[in-house]
Scaffold this active site. Structure first.
Site, PDB file in Angstrom:
ATOM      1  CD  GLU A 166      -1.840   2.404   1.114  1.00  0.00           C
ATOM      2  OE1 GLU A 166      -1.237   2.989   0.321  1.00  0.00           O
ATOM      3  OE2 GLU A 166      -2.163   2.974   2.358  1.00  0.00           O
ATOM      4  CD  GLU A 169       3.149   8.752   1.336  1.00  0.00           C
ATOM      5  OE1 GLU A 169       3.603   7.876   1.797  1.00  0.00           O
ATOM      6  OE2 GLU A 169       2.025   9.227   1.956  1.00  0.00           O
TER       7      GLU A 169
HETATM    8  N1  LIG Z   1      11.261   2.007   0.828  1.00  0.00           N
HETATM    9  C1  LIG Z   1      10.939   1.450   1.885  1.00  0.00           C
HETATM   10  N2  LIG Z   1      11.106   0.385   2.360  1.00  0.00           N
HETATM   11  C2  LIG Z   1      10.605  -0.041   3.480  1.00  0.00           C
HETATM   12  N3  LIG Z   1       9.309   0.421   4.027  1.00  0.00           N
HETATM   13  C3  LIG Z   1       8.954   1.396   3.589  1.00  0.00           C
HETATM   14  C4  LIG Z   1       9.607   1.989   2.355  1.00  0.00           C
HETATM   15  N4  LIG Z   1       8.841   3.298   2.081  1.00  0.00           N
HETATM   16  C5  LIG Z   1       7.778   3.303   2.942  1.00  0.00           C
HETATM   17  N5  LIG Z   1       7.638   2.241   3.901  1.00  0.00           N
HETATM   18  C6  LIG Z   1       6.909   2.103   4.834  1.00  0.00           C
HETATM   19  O1  LIG Z   1       5.557   1.540   4.181  1.00  0.00           O
HETATM   20  C7  LIG Z   1       4.482   2.115   4.774  1.00  0.00           C
HETATM   21  C8  LIG Z   1       3.534   2.463   3.903  1.00  0.00           C
HETATM   22  S1  LIG Z   1       1.916   2.660   4.765  1.00  0.00           S
HETATM   23  C9  LIG Z   1       1.186   1.105   4.592  1.00  0.00           C
HETATM   24  C10 LIG Z   1       1.098   0.352   5.908  1.00  0.00           C
HETATM   25  C11 LIG Z   1       0.467  -1.019   5.913  1.00  0.00           C
HETATM   26  N6  LIG Z   1       1.216  -1.897   4.774  1.00  0.00           N
HETATM   27  C12 LIG Z   1      -0.906  -1.079   5.650  1.00  0.00           C
HETATM   28  O2  LIG Z   1      -1.464  -1.289   4.464  1.00  0.00           O
HETATM   29  O3  LIG Z   1      -1.539  -0.438   6.625  1.00  0.00           O
HETATM   30  C13 LIG Z   1       4.992   2.704   5.998  1.00  0.00           C
HETATM   31  O4  LIG Z   1       4.729   2.157   7.002  1.00  0.00           O
HETATM   32  C14 LIG Z   1       6.282   3.243   5.699  1.00  0.00           C
HETATM   33  O5  LIG Z   1       7.378   3.358   6.880  1.00  0.00           O
END
Ligand SMILES: Nc1ncnc2c1ncn2[C@@H]1O[C@H](CSCC[C@H](N)C(=O)O)[C@@H](O)[C@H]1O
Ligand SMILES: Nc1ncnc2c1ncn2[C@@H]1O[C@H](CSCC[C@H](N)C(=O)O)[C@@H](O)[C@H]1O
Lengths: 370, 370
Positions: free
Chosen positions: B120, B129
């Site tokens: 997501e 983002e």
């Molecule tokens: N390059 C990257 N590597 C690892 N995690 C990442 C990332 N870019 C973003 N994230 C993480 O991805 C998440 C996106 S929000 C979605 C969170 C969860 N999958 C849900 O659906 O509820 C955040 O927690 C953020 O810290």
């Protein structure tokens, strides 16, 4: 400038790049008058002198120094606001005196030593932002022996206080935790995932947020419940970095008789209130013509943009008039961001200054600035 | 993890480290149901498969994949939230299937290739983002040929809209500029410094803040004034980084007849409204059992946490029913923070799809996400 780390720029310098933010400081009347008076009532310190303004922002202090007769003012500013300071100095006909330098003071090189350093470096509870570090660097690198620092002295205070905020935050936290329970239940029933295992973590996170975050507040003098204690008292001419990197102090604040006049009444201490003052006293060997004080203590009708810092005390402490709220305070820098502070207090009510008279062990409280 | 730059952590990842923020996403019913349905109505894609969850946050998607029968789920998360995801997977009895890895996906090494990638990653207006980058990295490094991506497709939209916000912001900016005039005068009379030279800069800063900041809003479908245009349509299986680093598109949105029924009436376009949708269609060679759509368009009574993005148009454009709001849009990344977007639009009213019919030159508008 490249010597500022990326995250420091993102977290800290960023806001100072907005004129809107500089304007808020320029609108702080008490702050402005103190600096203005300290310059114009002590003109002999500036006339025909070389001045360094550490963090000139809009350029206001540098321009005043030039107006007071300085021969040369080096005005250093880390953010893009430097360009505005330059425009402003020119428009106010002191462009030939004020030289604006877009740099951090840490990376600055000057062709000469200076007679005075002026700077408005104070953050919430004095030390938040850790900008005094930059003034110390400037002093050690550029100030002539016997030169003057404006301000020259600074003090931090704490005092027992009463605030409705503690109750409000306790109840807001309560709502947040109730909401979590509901959320947990609906997440389980709708999505088949049980969040119970995170409840404790969530509670801790919410407690940090509501109860352990230092609160900016405009405290009225009537909210103070006892005598203030000085927890740090520094002379800028001699203070060293280790002396401000960590503050460890004992204090004891005697509770005043209740304002209601009823002597037997229990006094509820629901917060500790913190603030600071700075004084403009001139140079070590040459006292100011007119000493100026900039004090951010609770005062009726007057508030600076610093307000006061409230450290919520929950559960509250109870004492009687003439008893003391005694304890220790440790102010340290946050590991992940040196410009923010962690504060730890040990608090207890004692019958005298000597905490050996305490009925019980002190209660421990942790706080974070954000 | 050390490969994240300091400022990226300070600016971006920081908020995801709070359970409070993860909770807000878990409370977005539309978001949650779309992901849940896409997994549980398409179980064959997950049963006995190896899955990679890019940015697992609380771990929710990884746990669902395990519940749907995955043999192994690698759940990667850059922030400290990883520890909570691990606790949650264990507490929900899928700890032997879900392996939480505290790392960025860019620094990740896996012992095997995966059958599916779920993530997501969508920000405001889809691309804010810039997290899709991480999914593309994961796909190219870890996805088996023919493997599936969840979601598999994404689209960005714009449409002409009506909002009171434009008028409100224009008037708030007016107040801010009036206030500056007063402030300028009192600064001059009290402190002898003339700020006039900064007026233009201040006006620009305030215009950026009030008029050129993209506004989060919950837009009602009745606020849309014409047909939406797709400005980006991507297949996650094949999209490349350059295709999302910059979006350049032409669009033409026909205005609907006024809801008042009066055909001759002039329609006032006071904003462009932006949103996105994503679709879960399975793998390139193997369509989903049940296709699922997560659409964030204005919809009565239902709003996702993404809301819609409003690009204020001032002065407003005026058109008649069946005319078109035509133009171009450029979405680029901010120089100082690649996770934030700059948007530039050229807008005009034309009588048909072909903007050669335009009466005048298009007006140009600039926007920034914050
Ligand atoms: N390059 C990257 N590597 C690892 N995690 C990442 C990332 N870019 C973003 N994230 C993480 O991805 C998440 C996106 S929000 C979605 C969170 C969860 N999958 C849900 O659906 O509820 C955040 O927690 C953020 O810290
Ligand atoms: N190390 C450093 N080097 C240069 N400038 C710094 C600095 N640390 C902080 N600053 C700048 O110092 C200013 C402090 S605010 C005070 C601004 C101005 N002197 C006034 O009194 O109105 C900010 O503009 C900030 O960007």
């Amino acid at each position: 400038p490249s010597d500022i780390t990326d995250s420091d720029f993102a977290n800290y310098f960023c806001t100072y790049g907005f004129l809107y933010h500089q304007k808020q400081m320029l609108e702080d009347t008490k702050r402005m008058r103190s600096y203005r008076d300290s310059i114009f009532l002590n003109k002999k310190f500036f006339q025909d002198k070389v001045v360094l303004d550490v963090g000139t922002g809009s350029g206001i202090l540098a321009i005043w120094c030039a107006q007071a007769g300085a021969r040369k003012v080096y005005a250093v500013e880390a953010t893009g606001m430097a360009a505005n300071a330059r425009v402003l100095a020119n428009a106010n006909n002191v462009g030939h005196i004020v030289e604006v330098i877009h740099s951090t003071v840490e990376a600055l090189e000057l062709p000469e030593k200076v007679d005075c350093i002026i700077s408005e470096w104070m953050g919430y509870f004095l030390l938040r932002e850790s900008m005094l570090d930059a003034v110390i660097v400037a002093r050690d690198k550029f100030l002539k022996p016997g030169g003057s620092l404006w301000p020259s002295h600074a003090r931090m205070y704490v005092a027992p206080a009463s605030t409705a905020m503690t109750h409000n935050k306790v109840s807001a936290r309560g709502h947040a935790l109730d909401d979590w329970e509901q959320f947990k239940q609906s997440t389980f029933s709708e999505y088949g995932v049980d969040l119970s295992a995170l409840s404790e973590y969530y509670e801790r996170e919410q407690t940090e947020y509501y109860m352990q975050t230092v609160q900016w507040a405009e405290v009225g003098p009537w909210q103070l419940l006892g005598k203030a204690a000085v927890i740090l008292d520094i002379d800028l001419a001699t203070v060293t970095l280790p002396e401000i990197t960590e503050v460890h102090s004992k204090f004891s604040c005697q509770l005043w008789p209740s304002q209601m006049g009823e002597e037997e009444e229990e006094i509820e201490v629901s917060a500790m209130c913190g603030w600071f003052d700075v004084t403009f006293k001139g140079a070590p060997g040459e006292p100011a013509t007119q000493e100026v004080l900039l004090c951010t203590a609770p005062e009726e009708g007057v508030c600076t943009h610093w307000g006061q810092s409230l450290f919520l005390v929950h559960p509250a402490l109870y004492g009687a008039a003439e008893e003391h709220v005694s304890g220790t305070i440790d102010v340290t820098r946050q590991k992940t961001n040196f410009r923010l502070l962690d504060v730890c207090m040990n608090l207890q009510v004692t019958s005298g200054k000597d905490d050996a008279t305490a009925a019980s062990k002190p209660a421990q409280f942790f706080y974070k600035f954000e």
